[in-house]
Design a protein around this motif. Structure first.
Motif, PDB file in Angstrom:
ATOM      1  N   GLU A 626       0.817  -1.219   0.000  1.00 59.42           N
ATOM      2  CA  GLU A 626       0.000   0.000   0.000  1.00 59.42           C
ATOM      3  C   GLU A 626       0.852   1.270   0.000  1.00 59.42           C
ATOM      4  OE1 GLU A 626      -4.270  -0.843   1.945  1.00 59.42           O
ATOM      5  OE2 GLU A 626      -2.631  -0.752   3.390  1.00 59.42           O
ATOM      6  N   THR A 627       1.950   1.238   0.742  1.00 59.42           N
ATOM      7  CA  THR A 627       2.773   2.452   0.836  1.00 59.42           C
ATOM      8  C   THR A 627       4.033   2.366  -0.019  1.00 59.42           C
ATOM      9  OG1 THR A 627       4.052   1.602   2.687  1.00 59.42           O
ATOM     10  CG2 THR A 627       2.047   2.836   3.233  1.00 59.42           C
ATOM     11  N   LYS A 629       6.698   0.863   1.037  1.00 60.28           N
ATOM     12  CA  LYS A 629       7.854   0.871   1.951  1.00 60.28           C
ATOM     13  C   LYS A 629       8.484  -0.520   2.072  1.00 60.28           C
ATOM     14  CE  LYS A 629       9.331   2.621   6.406  1.00 60.28           C
ATOM     15  NZ  LYS A 629       8.929   3.249   7.675  1.00 60.28           N
ATOM     16  N   ARG A 689      19.441   3.980   9.991  1.00 60.87           N
ATOM     17  CA  ARG A 689      19.472   4.004  11.458  1.00 60.87           C
ATOM     18  C   ARG A 689      19.503   2.565  11.957  1.00 60.87           C
ATOM     19  NH1 ARG A 689      14.278   7.207  10.901  1.00 60.87           N
ATOM     20  NH2 ARG A 689      14.947   9.320  10.546  1.00 60.87           N
ATOM     21  N   GLU A 748       7.762   6.010  -2.384  1.00 61.28           N
ATOM     22  CA  GLU A 748       6.959   6.649  -3.430  1.00 61.28           C
ATOM     23  C   GLU A 748       7.310   6.106  -4.813  1.00 61.28           C
ATOM     24  OE1 GLU A 748       6.586  10.899  -3.322  1.00 61.28           O
ATOM     25  OE2 GLU A 748       5.512  10.934  -5.228  1.00 61.28           O
ATOM     26  N   TRP A 751       5.655   2.731  -5.050  1.00 59.83           N
ATOM     27  CA  TRP A 751       4.204   2.905  -5.168  1.00 59.83           C
ATOM     28  C   TRP A 751       3.838   3.360  -6.586  1.00 59.83           C
ATOM     29  CZ3 TRP A 751       1.854   7.869  -5.782  1.00 59.83           C
ATOM     30  CH2 TRP A 751       0.459   7.828  -5.833  1.00 59.83           C
ATOM     31  N   ARG A 752       4.594   4.295  -7.090  1.00 61.69           N
ATOM     32  CA  ARG A 752       4.325   4.836  -8.419  1.00 61.69           C
ATOM     33  C   ARG A 752       4.482   3.752  -9.504  1.00 61.69           C
ATOM     34  NH1 ARG A 752       3.297   9.935  -9.384  1.00 61.69           N
ATOM     35  NH2 ARG A 752       3.813  10.866  -7.400  1.00 61.69           N
TER      36      ARG A 752
ATOM     37  N   PHE B 167       3.559   7.783   9.339  1.00 57.36           N
ATOM     38  CA  PHE B 167       4.396   7.183   8.310  1.00 57.36           C
ATOM     39  C   PHE B 167       5.625   8.063   8.211  1.00 57.36           C
ATOM     40  CE2 PHE B 167       5.570   6.504   3.757  1.00 57.36           C
ATOM     41  CZ  PHE B 167       5.817   5.142   3.837  1.00 57.36           C
ATOM     42  N   GLN B 168       6.763   7.445   8.435  1.00 58.53           N
ATOM     43  CA  GLN B 168       7.976   8.249   8.528  1.00 58.53           C
ATOM     44  C   GLN B 168       9.071   7.659   7.679  1.00 58.53           C
ATOM     45  OE1 GLN B 168       9.034   9.122  12.517  1.00 58.53           O
ATOM     46  NE2 GLN B 168      10.625  10.560  11.936  1.00 58.53           N
ATOM     47  N   GLU B 245       0.555  14.120  -4.407  1.00 62.13           N
ATOM     48  CA  GLU B 245      -0.236  12.980  -4.856  1.00 62.13           C
ATOM     49  C   GLU B 245       0.005  11.757  -3.962  1.00 62.13           C
ATOM     50  OE1 GLU B 245       1.002  11.566  -8.667  1.00 62.13           O
ATOM     51  OE2 GLU B 245      -0.685  10.179  -8.859  1.00 62.13           O
ATOM     52  N   TYR B 246       1.273  11.528  -3.662  1.00 60.73           N
ATOM     53  CA  TYR B 246       1.610  10.386  -2.804  1.00 60.73           C
ATOM     54  C   TYR B 246       1.039  10.585  -1.398  1.00 60.73           C
ATOM     55  CZ  TYR B 246       4.552   6.900  -0.415  1.00 60.73           C
ATOM     56  OH  TYR B 246       5.007   5.844   0.324  1.00 60.73           O
ATOM     57  N   HIS B 249      -2.496   9.795  -1.290  1.00 65.02           N
ATOM     58  CA  HIS B 249      -2.635   8.341  -1.269  1.00 65.02           C
ATOM     59  C   HIS B 249      -2.405   7.808   0.158  1.00 65.02           C
ATOM     60  CE1 HIS B 249      -2.031   4.117  -2.148  1.00 65.02           C
ATOM     61  NE2 HIS B 249      -0.836   4.199  -1.586  1.00 65.02           N
ATOM     62  N   LEU B 250      -1.382   8.363   0.818  1.00 65.18           N
ATOM     63  CA  LEU B 250      -1.087   7.901   2.186  1.00 65.18           C
ATOM     64  C   LEU B 250      -2.236   8.211   3.137  1.00 65.18           C
ATOM     65  CD1 LEU B 250       2.688   8.892   2.611  1.00 65.18           C
ATOM     66  CD2 LEU B 250       1.766   6.592   2.267  1.00 65.18           C
ATOM     67  N   VAL B 253      -4.589   5.407   2.794  1.00 69.54           N
ATOM     68  CA  VAL B 253      -4.082   4.174   3.418  1.00 69.54           C
ATOM     69  C   VAL B 253      -4.178   4.257   4.937  1.00 69.54           C
ATOM     70  CG1 VAL B 253      -2.010   2.758   3.777  1.00 69.54           C
ATOM     71  CG2 VAL B 253      -2.533   3.668   1.486  1.00 69.54           C
ATOM     72  N   PHE B 254      -3.759   5.400   5.481  1.00 73.23           N
ATOM     73  CA  PHE B 254      -3.663   5.474   6.942  1.00 73.23           C
ATOM     74  C   PHE B 254      -4.995   5.776   7.608  1.00 73.23           C
ATOM     75  CE2 PHE B 254       0.691   5.212   5.802  1.00 73.23           C
ATOM     76  CZ  PHE B 254       1.231   4.444   6.829  1.00 73.23           C
ATOM     77  N   LYS B 256      -7.711   4.358   6.597  1.00 72.60           N
ATOM     78  CA  LYS B 256      -8.256   2.990   6.656  1.00 72.60           C
ATOM     79  C   LYS B 256      -7.618   2.203   7.809  1.00 72.60           C
ATOM     80  CE  LYS B 256      -6.909  -0.222   3.777  1.00 72.60           C
ATOM     81  NZ  LYS B 256      -6.442  -0.701   2.494  1.00 72.60           N
ATOM     82  N   ARG B 257      -6.299   2.334   7.918  1.00 73.14           N
ATOM     83  CA  ARG B 257      -5.596   1.595   8.982  1.00 73.14           C
ATOM     84  C   ARG B 257      -5.988   2.116  10.366  1.00 73.14           C
ATOM     85  NH1 ARG B 257       0.525   0.621   6.437  1.00 73.14           N
ATOM     86  NH2 ARG B 257      -0.218  -0.508   4.600  1.00 73.14           N
TER      87      ARG B 257
END
Lengths: 761, 264
Positions: A626-627, A629, A689, A748, A751-752, B167-168, B245-246, B249-250, B253-254, B256-257
């Motif tokens: 979804e993200t 990541k 990290r 990103e 995702w893209r 989200f980091q 845009e991203y 989208h986040l 997603v978040f 929903k979460r």
């Protein structure tokens, strides 16, 4: 294969605790930043805000009038010095002269009683610029109407160390070109059963040593003395000798502990500037850059690569062709050599019969690029190892099996004219594959890959050392190799202790003081264990030879009657330790024996590279679909190091290199918006990290004693970096079915790519 | 003192943001007035159904406070994930809110929880909502002689469920999303969704909040619409953290979460 395949080691091949560990973790280790000389002043640097501009005038009078300011130095105050330096070509003025070539370039330096006073005076220097058109990418630099960064011809840097001509200074923005070719590429691609082709981008990165650049200079009429965080003190000495037009003996570089280098502290950086400040101010001067300033000092070359690779119907790689364009920034630094090496390293450790690689680097109005761990290999291993996976997929082979089938074999001259391959890739790859569970089922969204690299190490064999055996049997090693954290202060005594048969604890190291320690070309290209290690080994043996002669004299026997035993000599019933040999020889419990060694491009070091730096890495990742990541599930490193003098340190180097490579694969990228570097700070530049480390890590070493170094050792510590970005890109493809040809693989971007794939249906 | 020294001085608590900005010469002050020396600002207390948190209470103290853990676990959990342990050990809640850094985790959650800021000035004291305290990137409504004394967070009733997710990628979060739901059986009766970090200030959307009310099953279907309304209100910016845009989208997603976490 090394002649000395010995296995019954007493000291070597043992993971002894590192020598500098305790002082470093207790904060007692002395770095240049800790140094204070009597009467020392502090410098701060005014930097250009323009990427490309003519300097019309500099008015420093208001700054010089401020209390506490000793002087302000500009490019126009250097009469009497040769202000241009550079290892490849002398294109780099120690302060901007006539024009600035990147935003962040030093334009003036204030020397004052303290750092704050110097800093506050900076805004009182009035610089008038006339802005010029600037170029930031190789494409812009190549354009017909592109402005020229360097108008003049350059003097060659005398310590170039590479084979080709430097292309810079010939009326274009081209800094360097290089080409390798064998076989018939066109024919091979025509006949190929499968071809993969693509464009790749490897980003600008910053090596991020914890210690930013720092130097203290004390210059008087006769001598230049500099304490610096430089990796290669003898190289820097050479540049300073030229800047000040002094004999070698009048220039002294002293390097205490260095807080990490990773290539970023290779060659000359701030030393000419701080020396010019001391020369002007007539007192010792310290210049300590901030991390942000260090990021404006050097970076890696970013690379745009078009590559294609072909296989025949039997799954044999038959051809590879690439065109690489690298962005070298405003000054050449060591990038011409990076160009040469990245060209060679496109071949990967594969035996490919048809090869054509063309490479060029362009001057642009960005931070100068130079050495960076891996040295041009990571830039081309992203495309190279990506294409191995792509090609395997295309012909329906398992990428691991495909690598095994094509990897260079031990002793194979896979690169015409170079030393035959001295690694064991089959074993490296098998070890990596096993460690990450190759072939076992994976959950959805997970991907597992292995990759490898083999670099023609740039380690030039020119090294000398002296080993002083004292009358009590203890030893001091005099070495020009710098302790950067890589462990030379531990590994070199292990070798001396092994050879002399004395306890490791009795061996001390004095390092990197050009007035005292014998010449060593550099502490780079993973060369220290192999070359300085050999020098220490040979110097120890030479000391032993001298002590045998002394023992014969003491015992009043013939030399042939004296037999060397561990830690001393025996002659009939008589047995003498080294301490007894020396003190009996001098008839006092004092005095010493000096063993020496000189290494040059000759004998076992006549073929280059001195060694192929080889490693395999394996990863398992998972992707949050979804993200986008990535989570690093597993990492395996396999260092093909011949013999690890200190296995724990060798493994530490491997995980460090792999983590650095992972950083490039996942996050690291210097970003330019227009003329400005926009993430050039400790907050904005994203490094790995502890929380990013893979959940499971396995570190392996392959030790076949097949190197030319001591006991079959060869260099390590960079190679695990090279394949990581490709590994991550390949694993993403296997996890979620998208091929990304650019690092870092940010969420990103993933995702893209997934979205585009979905949109295409 | 602040009145006396004027622009030459700045209030200082943990210093994790201010000192960094001063080090980079982005801000210059001759004097820093340490508010940590004011007693009583470092207390966490339960009072009249609210949690009263003094402005010099550190993130670390909130993260570890039994009172917070028991009464407002979502706050403790959010604080556990603020920056790194060194920042949490010296950075304070008050300093975080007053610096108004756009990527503040606490500001986003506190806005969703309906927290009120207690402000003391020469002229007297007042209480304002978080959205009235933080007015822009690095901007607050505080006058130069005013001090944030603390925040008051109403303890959610038993029927309320809250979640904070972030989200980091870099040093600061790309997105923070807080969701507080009032749940009655299979229905959500009120909802507050706040998104932070994607633009200059934490943002909520009346439209999104109203879409998030109704039967759980129905809301689940409408989550993309609520996310869209929230994204529209927040109007994310393109920056190094990601494209607008991203980020939109986040938010989808978040949200929903967060919805499924709040209800779990």
């Amino acid at each position: 294969m090394s002649a000395e395949k010995k296995t019954d080691f007493h000291v070597v091949n043992h993971s002894l605790p590192r020598r500098d560990g305790r002082v470093k973790v207790t904060g007692k280790a002395q770095y240049v930043a800790d140094l204070r000389l009597i009467g020392m002043a502090y410098a701060k640097v005014l930097r250009s805000t323009y990427a490309h501009a003519k300097i019309i005038s500099i008015d420093k009078s208001r700054a010089e009038a401020r209390p506490g300011v000793y002087c302000v130095v500009t490019g126009y105050d250097l009469e009497g010095l040769s202000p241009y330096y550079g290892h490849a070509v002398k294109d780099h003025p120690l302060l901007a002269i006539d024009k600035v070539r990147y935003a962040g370039e030093p334009v003036a330096a204030v020397v004052a009683v303290d750092e704050r006073t110097a800093f506050e005076a900076l805004e009182f220097i009035d610089v008038k610029y006339e802005e010029l058109k600037a170029v930031f990418t190789p494409a812009e630099a190549l354009a017909e109407d592109a402005p020229l960064l360097h108008e003049r011809q350059f003097e060659a840097g005398a310590l170039r160390g590479f084979e080709g001509e430097v292309s810079a200074g010939k009326g274009t923005n081209i800094c360097q070109t290089h080409k390798i070719q064998w076989g018939d590429v066109d024919k091979a691609f025509k006949e190929a059963a499968a071809v993969v082709e693509g464009n790749y981008y490897f980003p600008m990165t910053y090596a991020y040593a914890m210690e930013p650049y720092v130097a203290v200079a004390e210059v008087n009429d006769q001598d230049v003395t500099i304490y610096s965080s430089a990796q290669h003190p003898f190289m820097v000495r050479h540049d300073l000798k030229s800047v000040f037009n002094l004999p070698v003996s009048s220039v002294r570089l002293i390097v205490p502990f260095v807080g990490g280098g990773y290539g970023s502290k290779s060659y000359t950086k701030i030393e000419p500037l701080v020396a010019a400040c001391s020369w002007k101010a007539k007192r010792p001067v310290k210049l300590q850059l901030t991390v942000e300033e260090a990021m404006l000092t050097t970076r890696s070359d970013d690379a745009y690569t078009w590559m294609r690779t072909a296989a025949d119907a039997n799954g044999k790689i038959i051809a590879r062709q690439a065109k690489i364009v690298m962005n070298t920034g405003a000054y050449a630094e060591n990038s011409p050599l990076v160009v040469e090496k990245s060209t060679n390293r496109c071949v990967g450790p594969y035996a490919i019969p048809n090869v054509l690689i063309e490479n060029s680097s362009l001057y642009t109005n960005t931070v100068p690029a130079s050495s960076y761990r891996g040295f041009g290999c990571a830039q081309v291993t992203l495309p190279g190892e990506s294409q191995i996976d792509e090609l395997a997929a295309k012909i329906g082979k398992d990428p691991y099996e495909f690598r095994l089938a094509n990897a260079a074999k031990p002793g194979e001259e896979f690169f015409p004219g170079m030393r035959p391959f001295d690694g064991t890739l089959k074993q490296d790859l098998e070890t990596a594959a096993k460690a990450i569970g190759w072939g076992k089922p994976l959950p959805k969204g997970h991907g597992r890959t292995v990759a490898c690299s083999g670099s023609d190490a740039g380690a030039y064999p020119l090294t000398s050392t002296a080993i002083r055996v004292h009358a009590d049997g203890s030893v001091t090693i005099m070495t020009g190799s710098t302790e950067l954290g890589q462990g030379s202060h531990t590994v070199l005594p292990q070798i001396a202790a092994e050879e002399l048969g004395i306890p490791f604890e009795k061996v001390r190291v004095v390092s990197s003081d050009t007035a005292i320690t014998p010449y060593d070309r550099s502490t780079g290209a993973s060369r220290t264990t192999t070359l300085m290690g050999t020098a220490v080994l040979e110097a120890s043996r030479e000391a032993i030879q001298q002590m045998v002669v002394m023992a014969a004299d003491v015992l009043k026997v013939k030399i042939e009657q004296v037999r060397v035993v561990r830690g001393g000599v025996r002659c009939g019933e008589a047995q003498l330790k080294w301490s007894e040999v020396i003190s009996k020889f001098y008839a006092l419990p004092d005095g010493e024996v000096i063993g020496r060694a000189y290494i040059r491009k000759s004998g076992k070091f006549s073929a280059l590279p001195v060694f192929w730096e080889t490693a395999a890495t394996g990863v398992e990742i998972s992707v949050d679909e979804e993200t986008g990541k990535i989570t690093m599930e597993k990492l395996a490193t396999v260092g093909d190091v011949g013999l690890a003098i200190n296995p724990a340190l060798a493994e530490g180097q491997d995980i460090g290199a792999a983590t650095m490579g992972m950083g490039i694969g996942l996050f690291e990228e210097l970003v330019y918006e227009g003329s400005q570097l926009v993430n050039g700070s400790i907050l904005d530049y994203r490094l790995p990290r502890f929380s990013d480390l893979p959940k499971e890590v396995e570190l392996h070493l392959v030790q076949n004693q097949d190197g030319v170094g001591p006991y079959g050792a060869k260099g390590g510590g960079e190679a695990s970096l090279n394949s990581m970005a490709a590994n991550i890109a390949n694993a993403v493809d296997r996890a979620v079915g998208v091929r990304i040809r650019q690092a870092p693989l940010t969420p990103e971007r993933i995702w893209r790519a997934m979205k585009e794939k979905r949109d295409k249906g | 003192m602040l009145g006396e020294l004027g622009d030459k001085a700045r209030l200082y608590a943990g210093g994790t943001e201010l000192l960094l900005a001063m080090k980079h010469d982005l801000l210059r002050y001759e004097h820093l007035i340490d508010v940590k020396t004011i007693s009583d600002l470092n207390k966490i207390e339960l009072k009249n159904g609210s949690l009263m948190i003094g402005s010099t209470v550190t993130h670390r103290a909130l993260e570890r406070s039994p009172v917070v853990k028991e009464n407002l676990p979502v706050l403790a959990q959010m604080e556990t994930n603020v920056a790194n342990v060194r920042v949490r050990a010296s950075g304070t809640l008050g300093g975080n809110l007053c610096f108004a850094e756009p990527h503040s985790d606490p500001a986003t959650l506190l806005l969703a929880l309906g927290a009120r800021a207690h402000v003391q000035g020469k002229a007297g004291s007042k209480t304002v909502g978080i959205d009235k305290l933080i007015t822009g990137a690095y901007e607050t409504s505080l006058a130069s002689d005013e001090l944030l004394v603390g925040v008051e967070i109403p303890i959610p009733t038993k029927s309320k469920q809250a979640a904070y997710l972030k989200f980091q990628l870099h040093e600061r979060p790309t997105l923070g999303l807080a969701l507080v739901l009032d749940v009655d059986g299979d229905n959500v009766t009120t909802a507050t969704a706040v998104v932070g970090s994607v633009s200059t200030v934490p943002t909520q959307s009346g439209k999104a909040n109203s879409i998030l009310v109704g039967s759980k099953a129905q809301i689940e279907k409408q989550l993309p619409d609520a996310a869209e309304a929230l994204a529209e209100a927040a109007d994310p910016v393109d920056d190094l953290e990601g494209s607008a845009e991203y980020k939109c989208h986040l938010i989808r997603v978040f949200l929903k979460r967060a919805f499924s976490q709040a209800l779990s």
